[in-house]
Design an enzyme around this catalytic site. Structure first.
Site, short mmCIF file in Angstrom:
data_model
loop_
_atom_site.label_atom_id
_atom_site.label_comp_id
_atom_site.label_asym_id
_atom_site.label_seq_id
_atom_site.Cartn_x
_atom_site.Cartn_y
_atom_site.Cartn_z
CG HIS A 1 -25.86 21.04 -17.86
ND1 HIS A 1 -26.38 20.19 -17.60
CD2 HIS A 1 -24.53 21.11 -17.39
CE1 HIS A 1 -25.63 19.24 -16.64
NE2 HIS A 1 -24.37 19.68 -16.70
CG HIS B 1 -33.21 22.50 -28.88
ND1 HIS B 1 -32.44 23.53 -29.31
CD2 HIS B 1 -33.18 22.54 -27.45
CE1 HIS B 1 -31.52 24.14 -28.39
NE2 HIS B 1 -31.73 23.22 -27.41
CG ASP C 1 -27.13 20.20 -23.22
OD1 ASP C 1 -26.45 19.47 -23.95
OD2 ASP C 1 -27.82 21.36 -23.79
CB SER D 1 -33.12 23.78 -23.55
OG SER D 1 -32.00 24.45 -22.82
CD GLU E 1 -25.37 28.32 -17.57
OE1 GLU E 1 -25.64 27.41 -18.30
OE2 GLU E 1 -24.02 28.33 -17.52
C1 LIG Z 1 -24.57 22.78 -23.95
S1 LIG Z 1 -24.76 24.33 -22.97
C2 LIG Z 1 -26.51 24.01 -22.38
C3 LIG Z 1 -27.38 24.55 -23.71
C4 LIG Z 1 -28.77 24.56 -23.47
N1 LIG Z 1 -29.15 23.09 -22.68
C5 LIG Z 1 -29.75 24.58 -24.63
O1 LIG Z 1 -29.85 23.42 -25.26
O2 LIG Z 1 -30.03 25.62 -25.07
C6 LIG Z 1 -24.03 23.65 -21.44
C7 LIG Z 1 -24.12 24.92 -20.49
O3 LIG Z 1 -23.85 24.35 -19.06
C8 LIG Z 1 -23.11 25.26 -18.34
N2 LIG Z 1 -22.36 24.68 -17.36
C9 LIG Z 1 -21.11 24.18 -17.42
N3 LIG Z 1 -20.66 23.41 -16.41
C10 LIG Z 1 -21.86 23.34 -15.50
C11 LIG Z 1 -22.05 22.92 -14.43
N4 LIG Z 1 -21.08 22.02 -13.69
N5 LIG Z 1 -23.19 22.70 -13.90
C12 LIG Z 1 -24.22 23.58 -14.49
N6 LIG Z 1 -23.86 24.29 -15.48
C13 LIG Z 1 -22.92 24.07 -16.23
C14 LIG Z 1 -22.22 26.13 -19.39
O4 LIG Z 1 -22.12 27.51 -18.91
C15 LIG Z 1 -23.37 26.15 -20.59
O5 LIG Z 1 -24.20 27.31 -20.65
#
Ligand SMILES: C[S@@+](CC[C@H](N)C(=O)[O-])C[C@H]1O[C@@H](n2cnc3c(N)ncnc32)[C@H](O)[C@@H]1O
Length: 289
Positions: free
Chosen positions: A41, A18, A172, A108, A126
């Protein structure tokens, strides 16, 4: 899909990601022309630090928790680093009560929505239905935002290039599945093919199983002209001992970012260090001409 970011929000990996993200936004905002932030993500946008999930891991205490004292006051760095942290700190302050212990940490989308302009556009993707629901509630009424409940790989292909021809794309993934490192690099490749001038960040964990090396090697093999790798280990890397650090592959980073990270990285490493294995590194995988 078992991964829920609420267990990890505000940990050392979030802090690095971040802080870098906010520097990228700040540089993109220097031009009046609007841009797109595509968060492939997104998570839920905002996290409670004293909720049941966060209390189970307490990861944030060795992350953002090292930047604030128990009364919620910033524990300062040297002035030149503190200046670089300011946008990140401002958003954290905006979701917490002044004079109170830290109780919330933005995801994020939370950082983006506080910092971007009226004219910028935010596309949040998401896949997890419950987290998507929470995200929808979090962004409700914000006209800059479109949210999408789909696979990140599809979102990256569907929404690039943006009509603005300026943008920042965050990849991410949770790296739960065996093929996720390769899929993550493919997302970077697919996004860059469509939008070669965009700024991209691909996050990866350092866990002692070779994943970090694989991601860096495969990303480098894409031979994109401006690719920077920033990596922060907070402790020794030991197989099967979880997250020892994290890194970001940055494509087309705004020009001052490498200099800024050269200054900030060692200070972050010192602040987040857990043992003698702590290390900061910044390398051009493919240098600008
Ligand atoms: C590491 S977290 C994201 C954190 C966020 N970017 C942040 O920095 O606050 C990963 C997220 O990706 C989602 N996710 C998992 N597989 C995914 C996919 N194939 N496509 C989109 N989102 C996905 C998960 O549910 C989770 O919320």
């Amino acid at each position: 899909m078992n991964y829920r970011h609420v267990y990890h929000a505000g940990n050392h990996a979030d802090v690095l990601k971040h802080i870098v993200m906010m520097r990228v936004f700040l540089h993109l905002k220097k031009k009046d022309k609007p841009f797109l932030f595509l968060d492939a993500h997104a998570g839920t946008g905002l996290y409670a630090l004293w909720g049941d999930e966060a209390l189970k891991t307490l990861e944030w205490q060795d992350g953002v928790g090292r930047f604030y004292d128990p009364a919620g006051r910033a524990i300062p760095f040297a002035a030149e680093c503190e200046t670089l942290l300011e946008p990140w700190r401002q958003v954290i302050a905006s979701v917490n009560e002044s004079g109170q212990p830290l109780s919330r940490y933005p995801g994020s989308p939370g950082f983006a929505l506080q910092f971007l302009r009226k004219s910028d556009r935010v596309l949040l993707n998401e896949l997890h239905p419950e987290d998507h629901g929470k995200l929808a509630a979090f962004v409700s009424g914000d006209k800059r935002v479109t949210i999408n409940e789909g696979d990140a790989a599809i979102a990256v292909k569907a929404h690039l290039p943006p009509p603005e021809r300026r943008g920042f794309i965050l990849i991410d993934p949770p790296y739960e599945l065996d093929d996720e490192p390769r899929r993550a690099v493919q997302m970077l490749r697919d996004g860059h093919r469509r939008f070669a001038t965009g700024a991209f960040a691909l996050w990866y964990p350092v866990t002692g199983d070779g994943l970090a090396r694989l991601v860096a090697k495969e990303a480098q093999a894409l031979a994109m002209p401006k690719m920077l790798k920033a990596e922060l280990l907070v402790r020794e890397v030991i197989v099967d001992r979880g997250l020892a650090g994290s890194g970001l592959i940055l494509v087309n980073p705004p020009w001052p970012l490498a200099d800024e990270l050269n200054m900030l990285g060692p200070a972050l490493c010192k602040r987040l260090r857990q043992d003698d294995g702590a290390r900061w590194s910044l390398d051009w995988l493919n240098a600008p001409d």
